[in-house]
Design a protein around this motif. Structure first.
Motif, PDB file in Angstrom:
ATOM      1  N   LEU A 119       0.824  -1.194   0.000  1.00 16.37           N
ATOM      2  CA  LEU A 119       0.000   0.000   0.000  1.00 16.37           C
ATOM      3  C   LEU A 119       0.870   1.262   0.000  1.00 16.37           C
ATOM      4  CD1 LEU A 119      -2.997   0.844   0.115  1.00 16.37           C
ATOM      5  CD2 LEU A 119      -2.801   0.888   2.603  1.00 16.37           C
ATOM      6  N   SER A 120       1.947   1.250   0.764  1.00 12.90           N
ATOM      7  CA  SER A 120       2.866   2.394   0.783  1.00 12.90           C
ATOM      8  C   SER A 120       3.489   2.632  -0.581  1.00 12.90           C
ATOM      9  CB  SER A 120       3.974   2.163   1.822  1.00 12.90           C
ATOM     10  OG  SER A 120       3.460   2.087   3.123  1.00 12.90           O
ATOM     11  N   ASN A 121       3.962   1.559  -1.205  1.00 11.74           N
ATOM     12  CA  ASN A 121       4.597   1.690  -2.518  1.00 11.74           C
ATOM     13  C   ASN A 121       3.624   2.186  -3.576  1.00 11.74           C
ATOM     14  OD1 ASN A 121       7.132   0.787  -1.636  1.00 11.74           O
ATOM     15  ND2 ASN A 121       6.554  -1.362  -1.900  1.00 11.74           N
ATOM     16  N   ALA A 122       2.351   1.802  -3.444  1.00 12.84           N
ATOM     17  CA  ALA A 122       1.355   2.195  -4.436  1.00 12.84           C
ATOM     18  C   ALA A 122       0.833   3.606  -4.204  1.00 12.84           C
ATOM     19  CB  ALA A 122       0.189   1.203  -4.426  1.00 12.84           C
ATOM     20  N   ALA A 123       0.702   4.009  -2.941  1.00 12.38           N
ATOM     21  CA  ALA A 123       0.063   5.286  -2.631  1.00 12.38           C
ATOM     22  C   ALA A 123       1.035   6.458  -2.548  1.00 12.38           C
ATOM     23  CB  ALA A 123      -0.710   5.180  -1.322  1.00 12.38           C
ATOM     24  N   ASN A 124       2.252   6.225  -2.075  1.00 13.93           N
ATOM     25  CA  ASN A 124       3.220   7.317  -1.955  1.00 13.93           C
ATOM     26  C   ASN A 124       4.624   6.795  -2.260  1.00 13.93           C
ATOM     27  OD1 ASN A 124       4.626   9.652  -1.357  1.00 13.93           O
ATOM     28  ND2 ASN A 124       3.509  10.081   0.535  1.00 13.93           N
ATOM     29  N   PRO A 125       4.880   6.456  -3.522  1.00 13.71           N
ATOM     30  CA  PRO A 125       6.198   5.891  -3.870  1.00 13.71           C
ATOM     31  C   PRO A 125       7.354   6.849  -3.610  1.00 13.71           C
ATOM     32  CG  PRO A 125       4.931   6.444  -5.848  1.00 13.71           C
ATOM     33  CD  PRO A 125       3.988   6.577  -4.692  1.00 13.71           C
ATOM     34  N   ALA A 126       7.118   8.156  -3.742  1.00 11.32           N
ATOM     35  CA  ALA A 126       8.193   9.125  -3.513  1.00 11.32           C
ATOM     36  C   ALA A 126       8.653   9.104  -2.066  1.00 11.32           C
ATOM     37  CB  ALA A 126       7.731  10.520  -3.906  1.00 11.32           C
ATOM     38  N   MET A 127       7.699   8.993  -1.137  1.00  8.92           N
ATOM     39  CA  MET A 127       8.042   8.933   0.284  1.00  8.92           C
ATOM     40  C   MET A 127       8.812   7.647   0.591  1.00  8.92           C
ATOM     41  SD  MET A 127       7.655  10.450   3.343  1.00  8.92           S
ATOM     42  CE  MET A 127       6.113  11.306   3.636  1.00  8.92           C
ATOM     43  N   THR A 128       8.355   6.541   0.021  1.00  8.11           N
ATOM     44  CA  THR A 128       9.028   5.262   0.240  1.00  8.11           C
ATOM     45  C   THR A 128      10.467   5.323  -0.263  1.00  8.11           C
ATOM     46  OG1 THR A 128       6.921   4.084   0.034  1.00  8.11           O
ATOM     47  CG2 THR A 128       8.930   2.787  -0.216  1.00  8.11           C
ATOM     48  N   LYS A 129      10.659   5.872  -1.453  1.00  8.11           N
ATOM     49  CA  LYS A 129      12.000   5.970  -2.039  1.00  8.11           C
ATOM     50  C   LYS A 129      12.893   6.891  -1.213  1.00  8.11           C
ATOM     51  CE  LYS A 129      14.393   7.169  -6.347  1.00  8.11           C
ATOM     52  NZ  LYS A 129      14.220   7.655  -7.749  1.00  8.11           N
ATOM     53  N   ALA A 130      12.342   8.027  -0.773  1.00  5.65           N
ATOM     54  CA  ALA A 130      13.139   8.979  -0.005  1.00  5.65           C
ATOM     55  C   ALA A 130      13.551   8.407   1.345  1.00  5.65           C
ATOM     56  CB  ALA A 130      12.353  10.269   0.193  1.00  5.65           C
ATOM     57  N   SER A 131      12.654   7.671   1.994  1.00 13.56           N
ATOM     58  CA  SER A 131      12.985   7.105   3.305  1.00 13.56           C
ATOM     59  C   SER A 131      14.069   6.041   3.194  1.00 13.56           C
ATOM     60  CB  SER A 131      11.736   6.524   3.954  1.00 13.56           C
ATOM     61  OG  SER A 131      11.221   5.455   3.191  1.00 13.56           O
ATOM     62  N   GLU A 132      14.195   5.436   2.018  1.00 11.18           N
ATOM     63  CA  GLU A 132      15.259   4.452   1.806  1.00 11.18           C
ATOM     64  C   GLU A 132      16.581   5.116   1.471  1.00 11.18           C
ATOM     65  OE1 GLU A 132      13.666   2.011  -1.264  1.00 11.18           O
ATOM     66  OE2 GLU A 132      12.320   0.889   0.080  1.00 11.18           O
ATOM     67  N   SER A 133      16.542   6.184   0.672  1.00 10.86           N
ATOM     68  CA  SER A 133      17.784   6.841   0.242  1.00 10.86           C
ATOM     69  C   SER A 133      18.303   7.847   1.266  1.00 10.86           C
ATOM     70  CB  SER A 133      17.559   7.552  -1.101  1.00 10.86           C
ATOM     71  OG  SER A 133      16.561   8.556  -0.977  1.00 10.86           O
ATOM     72  N   ALA A 134      17.392   8.417   2.062  1.00 13.56           N
ATOM     73  CA  ALA A 134      17.799   9.397   3.073  1.00 13.56           C
ATOM     74  C   ALA A 134      17.095   9.076   4.382  1.00 13.56           C
ATOM     75  CB  ALA A 134      17.471  10.813   2.608  1.00 13.56           C
ATOM     76  N   PRO A 135      17.499   8.006   5.062  1.00 16.49           N
ATOM     77  CA  PRO A 135      16.821   7.606   6.302  1.00 16.49           C
ATOM     78  C   PRO A 135      16.983   8.655   7.399  1.00 16.49           C
ATOM     79  CG  PRO A 135      18.823   6.326   5.976  1.00 16.49           C
ATOM     80  CD  PRO A 135      18.620   7.107   4.724  1.00 16.49           C
ATOM     81  N   VAL A 136      15.986   8.692   8.267  1.00 18.41           N
ATOM     82  CA  VAL A 136      15.973   9.662   9.368  1.00 18.41           C
ATOM     83  C   VAL A 136      16.237   8.920  10.670  1.00 18.41           C
ATOM     84  CG1 VAL A 136      14.564  11.339  10.638  1.00 18.41           C
ATOM     85  CG2 VAL A 136      14.339  11.137   8.140  1.00 18.41           C
ATOM     86  N   THR A 137      17.097   9.498  11.503  1.00 16.18           N
ATOM     87  CA  THR A 137      17.355   8.924  12.824  1.00 16.18           C
ATOM     88  C   THR A 137      17.086   9.986  13.890  1.00 16.18           C
ATOM     89  OG1 THR A 137      19.712   9.507  12.753  1.00 16.18           O
ATOM     90  CG2 THR A 137      19.094   7.308  11.974  1.00 16.18           C
ATOM     91  N   VAL A 138      16.633   9.514  15.050  1.00 16.49           N
ATOM     92  CA  VAL A 138      16.399  10.393  16.199  1.00 16.49           C
ATOM     93  C   VAL A 138      17.279   9.906  17.340  1.00 16.49           C
ATOM     94  CG1 VAL A 138      14.710  11.260  17.848  1.00 16.49           C
ATOM     95  CG2 VAL A 138      14.022  10.837  15.483  1.00 16.49           C
ATOM     96  N   THR A 139      18.147  10.775  17.821  1.00 17.57           N
ATOM     97  CA  THR A 139      19.031  10.428  18.932  1.00 17.57           C
ATOM     98  C   THR A 139      18.403  10.920  20.229  1.00 17.57           C
ATOM     99  OG1 THR A 139      20.988  10.587  17.510  1.00 17.57           O
ATOM    100  CG2 THR A 139      21.343  10.676  19.890  1.00 17.57           C
ATOM    101  N   VAL A 140      18.016   9.965  21.085  1.00 14.22           N
ATOM    102  CA  VAL A 140      17.342  10.303  22.343  1.00 14.22           C
ATOM    103  C   VAL A 140      17.664   9.231  23.383  1.00 14.22           C
ATOM    104  CG1 VAL A 140      15.365  11.470  21.263  1.00 14.22           C
ATOM    105  CG2 VAL A 140      15.278   9.016  21.659  1.00 14.22           C
TER     106      VAL A 140
END
Length: 356
Positions: A119-140
């Motif tokens: 569903l993610s790949n079909a509905a928002n492929p740009a977000m899926t691709k970006a989260s793979e190429s530029a992952p986000v981390t939170v240091t806490v």
């Protein structure tokens, strides 16, 4: 009008004089209430709420598809899937209730993760691709973070830097991983090579804190946009000065609508498998003198609590971990519990005489 069997009991004076005591105070009946709850209704509830309500929440709030498009896609899936309520009800009259419900729970356990990834790949492929190429981390330090369980939507989660960072990313549907830090560390968000430190509420208060949180959000969204995440101007910003100037979104032109409808329809069909036979099963499971009392508790606790808290619980799990799919563990666990209890203890009922 009463059902014929109950009307006959009323006429003959053979109804239960103390239905609550008889239904829940005697183990021979109370055990079937528990089996009905854990071995049928709880799983039915989470499969139902996942397939219709959480799928809609996931599509709009996590994949950021606009509300009108989300409603249309859900409506199409429901229109296609609704006849299966009748089909599985009819089929349960032929082959039995139990195994259709168990099959629906089993399919949910086995396929929810791949279905929602698809569903993610079909509905928002740009977000899926970006989260793979530029992952986000939170240091806490996770011990400094609040559990963002907010069933009435009133908590702001802005009293700790950890909460500010996680809440912002979760509400903007940004998937992230958590890097543990020593106690007292001010939370920071890393996107690619850039590190953005969250506001420290112990040093800023009132309007100054609000401005700092807004500035933090603006810097995060700008960095996300530079990293390839799909971002657009926020139309609400023209009327509301407190609104963010830019927001993440799902590009309508990139949504694979036929595939989204197909996935949603599959989720609805799972709903019809567990829901189509459930009313007949509950009626057949209990004796007529305490039937209504006995079936009310598992049905309403199952759907009201196990099902009703699903969206809030799933969101809290997503916010805690940063994994947009982590909330699926809640319905998978409950459906798995129902599968085990149902297979071991739930009897087949479709040939029972309900006039007893």
């Amino acid at each position: 009008a009463e059902s014929p069997v109950f009307q006959k009991m009323k006429d003959e004076g053979t109804t239960s004089k103390a239905p609550l005591t008889e239904a829940f105070g005697q183990w021979k009946n109370a055990k079937w209430v528990l089996i009905a709850l854990l071995g049928a209704v709880a799983g039915q509830a989470v499969v139902w709420y996942t397939g219709q309500f959480y799928a809609m929440f996931f599509l709009e709030k996590i994949l950021l598809v606009d509300g009108a498009t989300t409603n249309i896609l859900i409506a199409l899936a429901l229109a296609i899937g609704t006849p299966f309520f009748i089909f599985f009800g009819w089929l349960s009259d032929k082959i039995g209730r139990k195994w259709i419900i168990m099959a629906g729970c089993a399919l949910a356990v086995l396929t929810y993760f791949p279905a929602f990834h698809a569903l993610s790949n079909a509905a928002n492929p740009a977000m899926t691709k970006a989260s793979e190429s530029a992952p986000v981390t939170v240091t806490v330090n996770d011990n400094d973070c609040s559990l963002q369980f907010d069933p009435i939507g009133k908590n702001k989660f802005d009293s700790k830097s950890c909460d500010i960072a996680k809440s912002y990313l979760a509400k903007n549907a940004v998937s992230y991983t958590v890097v543990d830090a020593p106690a007292g560390t001010i939370a920071s968000v890393k996107i690619g090579d850039k590190v953005i430190t969250a506001p420290d509420p112990s040093k800023v208060t009132g309007d100054e804190k609000g401005a700092a949180i807004k500035a933090f959000g603006g810097e995060v969204i700008t960095t996300l946009e530079a990293a390839g995440y799909p971002v657009k101007d926020n139309p609400a910003a023209a009327k509301d000065p407190k609104a963010a100037k830019k927001i993440l979104y799902a590009d309508p032109a990139q949504i694979n609508k036929p595939l989204v409808v197909a996935i949603l329809t599959y989720l609805v069909i799972l709903v019809t498998m567990v829901y189509g036979p459930i009313a007949a099963l509950l009626v057949e499971l209990f004796p007529s003198r305490i039937r209504y009392t006995s079936m009310s508790l598992p049905y309403h606790i199952g759907n009201g609590w196990f099902g009703g808290f699903l969206p809030t619980t799933a969101f809290a799990m997503v916010a805690a971990t940063g994994d947009i799919y982590y909330g699926l563990w809640y319905p998978i666990f409950v459906a798995g519990l129902t599968l085990v209890v149902g297979i071991l203890f739930l009897p087949e009922t479709f040939r029972r005489n309900i006039d007893d």
